[in-house]
Design an enzyme around this catalytic site. Sequence first.
Site, PDB file in Angstrom:
ATOM      1  N   LYS A   1       0.885  -1.182   0.000  1.00 13.62           N
ATOM      2  CA  LYS A   1       0.000   0.000   0.000  1.00 13.62           C
ATOM      3  C   LYS A   1       0.916   1.224   0.000  1.00 13.62           C
ATOM      4  O   LYS A   1       1.456   1.620   1.021  1.00 13.62           O
ATOM      5  CB  LYS A   1      -0.888  -0.067   1.240  1.00 13.62           C
ATOM      6  CG  LYS A   1      -1.771   1.078   1.622  1.00 13.62           C
ATOM      7  CD  LYS A   1      -2.302   2.009   0.609  1.00 13.62           C
ATOM      8  CE  LYS A   1      -2.651   3.312   1.336  1.00 13.62           C
ATOM      9  NZ  LYS A   1      -1.648   4.365   1.100  1.00 13.62           N
TER      10      LYS A   1
ATOM     11  N   GLU B   1       8.023   0.969  12.004  1.00 12.75           N
ATOM     12  CA  GLU B   1       9.142   1.913  12.025  1.00 12.75           C
ATOM     13  C   GLU B   1       8.530   3.299  11.960  1.00 12.75           C
ATOM     14  O   GLU B   1       7.936   3.679  10.950  1.00 12.75           O
ATOM     15  CB  GLU B   1      10.062   1.636  10.833  1.00 12.75           C
ATOM     16  CG  GLU B   1      10.666   0.244  10.932  1.00 12.75           C
ATOM     17  CD  GLU B   1      11.411  -0.197   9.678  1.00 12.75           C
ATOM     18  OE1 GLU B   1      11.419   0.538   8.694  1.00 12.75           O
ATOM     19  OE2 GLU B   1      11.985  -1.290   9.723  1.00 12.75           O
TER      20      GLU B   1
ATOM     21  N   CYS C   1      12.898  10.691   8.847  1.00 12.89           N
ATOM     22  CA  CYS C   1      12.542  10.190  10.179  1.00 12.89           C
ATOM     23  C   CYS C   1      13.743  10.170  11.113  1.00 12.89           C
ATOM     24  O   CYS C   1      13.616  10.385  12.314  1.00 12.89           O
ATOM     25  CB  CYS C   1      11.954   8.795  10.062  1.00 12.89           C
ATOM     26  SG  CYS C   1      13.062   7.619   9.253  1.00 12.89           S
TER      27      CYS C   1
ATOM     28  N   GLU D   1       7.533  15.475  16.974  1.00 13.45           N
ATOM     29  CA  GLU D   1       8.183  15.415  15.659  1.00 13.45           C
ATOM     30  C   GLU D   1       7.533  16.445  14.727  1.00 13.45           C
ATOM     31  O   GLU D   1       6.338  16.397  14.484  1.00 13.45           O
ATOM     32  CB  GLU D   1       8.017  14.017  15.072  1.00 13.45           C
ATOM     33  CG  GLU D   1       8.690  13.864  13.724  1.00 13.45           C
ATOM     34  CD  GLU D   1       8.403  12.519  13.063  1.00 13.45           C
ATOM     35  OE1 GLU D   1       7.230  12.137  12.946  1.00 13.45           O
ATOM     36  OE2 GLU D   1       9.375  11.847  12.669  1.00 13.45           O
TER      37      GLU D   1
HETATM   38  P1  NAD Z   1       1.266   8.120   7.938  1.00 13.95           P
HETATM   39  O1  NAD Z   1       1.237   7.285   9.160  1.00 13.95           O
HETATM   40  O2  NAD Z   1       0.261   9.206   7.807  1.00 13.95           O
HETATM   41  O3  NAD Z   1       1.092   7.231   6.621  1.00 13.95           O
HETATM   42  C1  NAD Z   1       1.944   6.145   6.340  1.00 13.95           C
HETATM   43  C2  NAD Z   1       1.191   5.136   5.491  1.00 13.95           C
HETATM   44  O4  NAD Z   1       0.115   4.614   6.277  1.00 13.95           O
HETATM   45  C3  NAD Z   1       0.568   5.716   4.221  1.00 13.95           C
HETATM   46  O5  NAD Z   1       0.680   4.781   3.175  1.00 13.95           O
HETATM   47  C4  NAD Z   1      -0.885   5.876   4.612  1.00 13.95           C
HETATM   48  O6  NAD Z   1      -1.769   5.824   3.517  1.00 13.95           O
HETATM   49  C5  NAD Z   1      -1.091   4.681   5.516  1.00 13.95           C
HETATM   50  N1  NAD Z   1      -2.213   4.805   6.456  1.00 13.95           N
HETATM   51  C6  NAD Z   1      -2.716   5.935   7.009  1.00 13.95           C
HETATM   52  N2  NAD Z   1      -3.756   5.629   7.811  1.00 13.95           N
HETATM   53  C7  NAD Z   1      -3.898   4.286   7.771  1.00 13.95           C
HETATM   54  C8  NAD Z   1      -4.797   3.375   8.404  1.00 13.95           C
HETATM   55  N3  NAD Z   1      -5.761   3.797   9.247  1.00 13.95           N
HETATM   56  N4  NAD Z   1      -4.637   2.067   8.166  1.00 13.95           N
HETATM   57  C9  NAD Z   1      -3.667   1.614   7.346  1.00 13.95           C
HETATM   58  N5  NAD Z   1      -2.806   2.431   6.689  1.00 13.95           N
HETATM   59  C10 NAD Z   1      -2.920   3.763   6.920  1.00 13.95           C
HETATM   60  O7  NAD Z   1       2.735   8.677   7.823  1.00 13.95           O
HETATM   61  P2  NAD Z   1       3.318   9.677   6.734  1.00 13.95           P
HETATM   62  O8  NAD Z   1       2.860  11.057   7.028  1.00 13.95           O
HETATM   63  O9  NAD Z   1       3.080   9.103   5.396  1.00 13.95           O
HETATM   64  O10 NAD Z   1       4.887   9.563   7.019  1.00 13.95           O
HETATM   65  C11 NAD Z   1       5.571  10.370   7.919  1.00 13.95           C
HETATM   66  C12 NAD Z   1       5.867   9.619   9.198  1.00 13.95           C
HETATM   67  O11 NAD Z   1       6.593   8.434   8.891  1.00 13.95           O
HETATM   68  C13 NAD Z   1       6.759  10.396  10.131  1.00 13.95           C
HETATM   69  O12 NAD Z   1       6.314  10.225  11.452  1.00 13.95           O
HETATM   70  C14 NAD Z   1       8.119   9.750   9.943  1.00 13.95           C
HETATM   71  O13 NAD Z   1       9.006   9.898  11.013  1.00 13.95           O
HETATM   72  C15 NAD Z   1       7.738   8.330   9.733  1.00 13.95           C
HETATM   73  N6  NAD Z   1       8.807   7.594   9.068  1.00 13.95           N
HETATM   74  C16 NAD Z   1       9.486   6.643   9.773  1.00 13.95           C
HETATM   75  C17 NAD Z   1      10.534   5.955   9.179  1.00 13.95           C
HETATM   76  C18 NAD Z   1      11.295   4.907   9.933  1.00 13.95           C
HETATM   77  O14 NAD Z   1      11.990   4.123   9.288  1.00 13.95           O
HETATM   78  N7  NAD Z   1      11.216   4.851  11.243  1.00 13.95           N
HETATM   79  C19 NAD Z   1      10.877   6.242   7.862  1.00 13.95           C
HETATM   80  C20 NAD Z   1      10.169   7.221   7.175  1.00 13.95           C
HETATM   81  C21 NAD Z   1       9.126   7.890   7.786  1.00 13.95           C
END
Ligand code: NAD
Length: 486
Positions: A181, A256, A289, A386
Amino acid sequence: MADNIAKVAGVEISTDHYIDGRRVASPDRFSDLSPVDGSHLAEVSAGGQAEAGAAVTAARKAFPAWAALGPEGRLPILKRFADGIRARVDELAAVETLDNGSLLGGNVHRVVPRAAQNIEFFADWALKLEGHSIDSPEVVNHVRYDPAGVAVLVTPWNAPLMLTTWKVGPALAAGNTIVVKPPEWAPLTCSLMADIAHAAGIPAGVLNVVQGIGEAAGDALVKHPDIDRVSFTGSTDTARLIGQAAARSITPMSSELGGKSPFIVCADADLDAAAQTVAGQYMNAGQVCLAGTRILVEKSIEPVFLAKVRDAASHMVVGDPRDRDTRVGPLITQEHFDRVAGFVDRAKADGAEALWGGSRANFGALYFEPTMFTNVDPASEIAQREVFGPVLTWQTFEDDDEVIALANGTDYGLAGTLFSRSEARAMRIAGKVTAGTLWVNCFFVRDLAAPFGGARNSGIGREGGAWSFDFYSDIKNISVRKGSFA
Ligand code: NAD
């Protein structure tokens, strides 16, 4: 193969799902805009229950044959997959830059080649898993890494191709079939990835991509009763929702998540190297991140180090991420820009003082100035939450105990960075900072064989090397009494 095609950076990209080896369109579409210049890139199929169900069914059907191939049988197919990514580095990099605003140079030279490596490395590693046994006095323990089944992989927009292949590689190498996804704010390179997998001969149903909004497509996938693993990278709030879904079916979940990582600079550090590395935290507009966003500086060197960081930060050119000189591109969307600006406004209201930056940059709509706040209360929002933008905080410390307490003073524990020339001191502090990864006199070095993940609100579990296979496999011990066979 596809009905709905977008042309982005000269590259033709299907805007539909990829399910059971075919492109599938949904009547509902969502708009994908470029953060670089606000241009409209694509209308993308928005999946829901039906598409999630079809993809999981296809993955379940394809699982026995893919699992039966074994690591040797999968290896040549996955190598072709990796080669296919390498053959399209320039196209993938250009599309990723337009889709999520990340730096083009970084995508060409590091990010997309790394995506190919993610596939190849784990395909090779899987060969090591066979024939593992532990000798006991009475028995031999034959340890088997059996494929788990259908894995759902959910990824974010800040590095979609890299972070998705980081899961796709080990999941497929371990013999699972998958449903990806992609992030709705940058869905295009994952669609190209499906084309490349198809051309490489990955059988129908082994790799599926369901596009869509998180709350619809993502939600339907993670709640599907017939899945065996969920690997998620994204925000802590979303992880809580996915965790609830996984808990209902006891589906193993790896996550993550976000961070608020400390960047510790000791008085004996190489201050020039440390200052350059601090400025590097603004790369990709801080939408990283792992960024060390809380700069913790030993009090005795504050003025001299601040001057060096100020100078280094002044070279962080804000601009179009396709330009070679640019270091700080756009924020991903207006919604995210407003979120970042909100953090900045509230920090000022809380009494924090901007040493530099603090406003919209004089460039396009979504560009924000590299910002450094001082006079920061460690308990305040700007020191705790964050931001995911080019916003750092500056705090000082007088001794090791104080910096360890500051470093550990948030709910996160993803990473940390420390600069010191004293090995004893560096290792003492590093040992006491709660983090999945702690870099000493370096930053962002990630060996695929090393464990990666976060503590506290930064994640559950570790991936990388053997840890990935622990997660993507059902590990079984066949314990055989010695001498019991005829
Ligand atoms: P997000 O949680 O909004 O979305 C991430 C993914 O989850 C997207 O594909 C989104 O469509 C999906 N999603 C959203 N709601 C969902 C639900 N209810 N059920 C299933 N899937 C759902 O995060 P974002 O804004 O896309 O990314 C930024 C965040 O990601 C920041 O907090 C960043 O630190 C973190 N991040 C972490 C790492 C790591 O390796 N630790 C790497 C990159 C980003």
